[in-house]
Scaffold this motif. Structure first.
Motif, mmCIF file in Angstrom:
data_model
loop_
_atom_site.group_PDB
_atom_site.id
_atom_site.type_symbol
_atom_site.label_atom_id
_atom_site.label_comp_id
_atom_site.label_asym_id
_atom_site.label_seq_id
_atom_site.Cartn_x
_atom_site.Cartn_y
_atom_site.Cartn_z
ATOM 1 N N ALA A 260 37.764 111.090 34.288
ATOM 2 C CA ALA A 260 37.566 109.830 33.562
ATOM 3 C C ALA A 260 38.791 108.946 33.742
ATOM 4 N N ARG A 261 38.818 107.843 33.034
ATOM 5 C CA ARG A 261 39.972 106.946 33.070
ATOM 6 C C ARG A 261 40.854 107.183 31.857
ATOM 7 N N GLY A 262 42.151 107.013 32.050
ATOM 8 C CA GLY A 262 43.098 107.168 30.969
ATOM 9 C C GLY A 262 44.036 105.982 30.896
ATOM 10 N N TYR A 263 44.313 105.515 29.672
ATOM 11 C CA TYR A 263 45.170 104.356 29.449
ATOM 12 C C TYR A 263 46.180 104.688 28.350
ATOM 13 N N THR A 264 47.318 104.011 28.407
ATOM 14 C CA THR A 264 48.366 104.226 27.409
ATOM 15 C C THR A 264 48.863 102.891 26.870
ATOM 16 N N ILE A 265 49.009 102.818 25.545
ATOM 17 C CA ILE A 265 49.564 101.641 24.876
ATOM 18 C C ILE A 265 50.815 102.086 24.127
ATOM 19 N N GLU A 266 51.929 101.456 24.422
ATOM 20 C CA GLU A 266 53.183 101.822 23.766
ATOM 21 C C GLU A 266 53.777 100.694 22.940
ATOM 22 N N ARG A 267 53.382 99.457 23.225
ATOM 23 C CA ARG A 267 53.952 98.302 22.516
ATOM 24 C C ARG A 267 52.821 97.365 22.086
ATOM 25 N N PRO A 268 53.021 96.638 21.003
ATOM 26 C CA PRO A 268 51.952 95.760 20.496
ATOM 27 C C PRO A 268 51.449 94.760 21.532
ATOM 28 N N GLU A 269 52.326 94.229 22.370
ATOM 29 C CA GLU A 269 51.873 93.225 23.332
ATOM 30 C C GLU A 269 50.969 93.807 24.422
ATOM 31 N N GLN A 270 50.937 95.138 24.535
ATOM 32 C CA GLN A 270 50.065 95.778 25.522
ATOM 33 C C GLN A 270 48.645 95.996 25.002
ATOM 34 N N GLU B 161 48.013 94.361 10.702
ATOM 35 C CA GLU B 161 47.203 94.208 11.911
ATOM 36 C C GLU B 161 47.883 93.365 12.983
ATOM 37 N N VAL B 162 48.777 92.477 12.587
ATOM 38 C CA VAL B 162 49.438 91.597 13.550
ATOM 39 C C VAL B 162 50.915 91.939 13.713
ATOM 40 N N SER B 163 51.334 93.080 13.184
ATOM 41 C CA SER B 163 52.745 93.461 13.247
ATOM 42 C C SER B 163 53.203 93.630 14.700
ATOM 43 N N GLU B 164 54.379 93.122 14.991
ATOM 44 C CA GLU B 164 54.968 93.278 16.323
ATOM 45 C C GLU B 164 56.097 94.300 16.318
ATOM 46 N N ARG B 165 56.215 95.014 15.215
ATOM 47 C CA ARG B 165 57.302 95.984 15.062
ATOM 48 C C ARG B 165 57.077 97.199 15.958
ATOM 49 N N GLN B 166 58.189 97.815 16.352
ATOM 50 C CA GLN B 166 58.144 99.098 17.046
ATOM 51 C C GLN B 166 58.997 100.096 16.284
#
Length: 431
Positions: free
Chosen positions: A349-359, A202-207
């Motif tokens: 509607a609205r659209g959002y994208t998350i590509e990295r854990p910090e986002q 849950e807290v992984s910062e890996r990509q």
């Protein structure tokens, strides 16, 4: 003979109401109270009082009996495992629950089912028999409204046909409090170990990003009156394990995990059934690709639906069933890439994208603060394993065979199996 005309009496014709005229229907579900037989209750109490290690399995039929279920668990010193449809029966952080059961189960549930000598089933017909106690291990009591479901999955010594709340009230009145709490404490310790283990994901910062990261983050942001729905796929296990439901939350999912693309229709139905409540859904890219057009219904209705889609380019559950259940390399599981955020915007509607854990945090906060429906797509690791809490010898052997035969990106899968929580689930089969 003189001809006479036949005279007919004028009668008033009965006509049905004009088409389209409003008809009256009741907006409330009406039902009676069904009580179990007194002899069956006495027999059930004898079995449970005579056992030393009682476990409880609760399903959706126990939703209206939380207080009575808690009392039974307290009296019996019994850990409570929850079938997926019963996820909202008790809060996920309740001290008596070990969480889910089956493929999406936990260390605590696995230990409770492996060591119990009696099992009380309340409102559940959880279908996967390999996750119940072994044959002959435990004496079983079952409570269900439908007599045809008594003994459907396991041989039952005492069947209580009736309303779960009323049946538990009658049963609790005859239960004796167990002084030895060691079985409960063992299951609680295993449950704590489980949550400490999956915390690493849950807290992984890996990509590429671990899919547990956005799922857990969404769960932490659910408002107190949220309605959550899930689809059928890899993400279903992530929801079962990483979203901790609280009192006031409602949850919907396909009971047999076979209704792919059901999340959006479920969410639309929830928006109609519970006007004013915030609606959340979690879905995979395969399911959303199949039912994307239905999102326009949520837009047209202005529903407060926030839909998290995990984009990994694969039908994850099918892939891992091929690897684990059959020992075959994955085949035919690729999902075409679709930009679901842009699709949401095209529908208004609205659209959002998350590509990295910090986002994850900032994007989810922005999406949840915006009015109306939205799709949040998270680009996640396609190689993250979908494993049961305890991998069996057969599953481990199938997995080795599948990877040796040339599964797609086998080196990346081997690497993922060496990370937590997969490493702990593999147990003695660690890579």
């Amino acid at each position: 003979m003189r001809w006479r005309p036949i005279c007919r009496r004028k009668t008033r014709r009965r006509t049905s109401p004009p088409r389209g005229k409003a008809q009256t229907t009741s907006p409330h579900w009406q039902d009676g109270l069904l009580l179990p037989e007194a002899d069956a209750v006495r027999r059930a109490a004898e079995i449970l009082n005579g056992a030393s290690r009682v476990a409880i399995l609760a399903g959706r039929g126990a939703l209206g009996a939380r207080a009575e279920l808690e009392q039974a668990a307290q009296l019996l010193g019994a850990p409570v495992a929850k079938a997926l449809l019963g996820k909202a029966v008790l809060p996920d952080d309740h001290p008596y629950t070990t969480g889910g059961i089956g493929y999406y189960g936990t260390f605590g549930t696995h230990a409770a089912m492996a060591q119990c000598d009696a099992l009380l089933i309340v409102g559940s017909t959880f279908p996967y028999v390999e996750y119940y106690p072994k044959p002959g291990q435990a004496r079983i009591v079952q409570i269900d409204r439908d007599p045809q479901r008594i003994g459907l999955r396991q041989p039952v010594e005492a069947g209580l046909v009736g309303d779960a709340r009323a049946a538990l009230e009658m049963l609790n009145a005859q239960l004796r409090r167990k002084q030895d709490r060691s079985f409960l404490e063992m299951a609680q310790a295993e449950t704590r170990r489980w949550y400490a283990t999956i915390r690493a994901a849950e807290v992984s910062e890996r990509q590429p990003m671990n899919p547990s990261v956005p799922v857990a983050a969404l769960g932490a942001r659910l408002p107190p009156d949220a309605v959550l729905v899930a689809d059928s796929g890899h993400h279903t296990g992530l929801v079962a394990r990483h979203i901790r439901l609280q009192p006031g939350h409602d949850f919907g999912v396909s009971g047999l995990l076979a209704s792919m693309a059901c999340a959006i229709p479920y969410a639309v139905a929830a928006g109609c059934a519970f006007p004013g409540r915030p609606i959340f859904g979690v879905i995979g890219d395969g399911g959303l690709a199949m039912q994307l057009g239905e999102f326009s219904t949520a837009v047209a209705m202005g529903l407060p639906l926030k839909l998290l889609v995990l984009r990994n380019g694969t039908l994850g559950q099918i892939k891992w069933e091929q690897l684990l259940f059959l020992g075959n390399p994955d085949f035919g599981v690729a999902v075409p890439g679709i930009d679901f955020a842009r699709a949401a915007e095209a529908m208004g509607a609205r659209g959002y994208t998350i590509e990295r854990p910090e986002q994850v945090g900032p994007v989810l906060d922005a999406a949840l603060a915006a009015p109306g429906p939205a799709i949040i797509q998270a680009i996640v690791d396609p190689h993250e394993p979908l494993l049961p809490a305890v991998v069996s010898d057969a599953y481990a052997e199938h997995l080795r065979k599948a990877l040796a035969k040339g599964a797609t990106d086998a080196p990346a899968i081997w690497a993922a199996l060496g990370r937590e929580p997969a490493r702990s689930m593999m147990g003695k089969h660690r890579v």
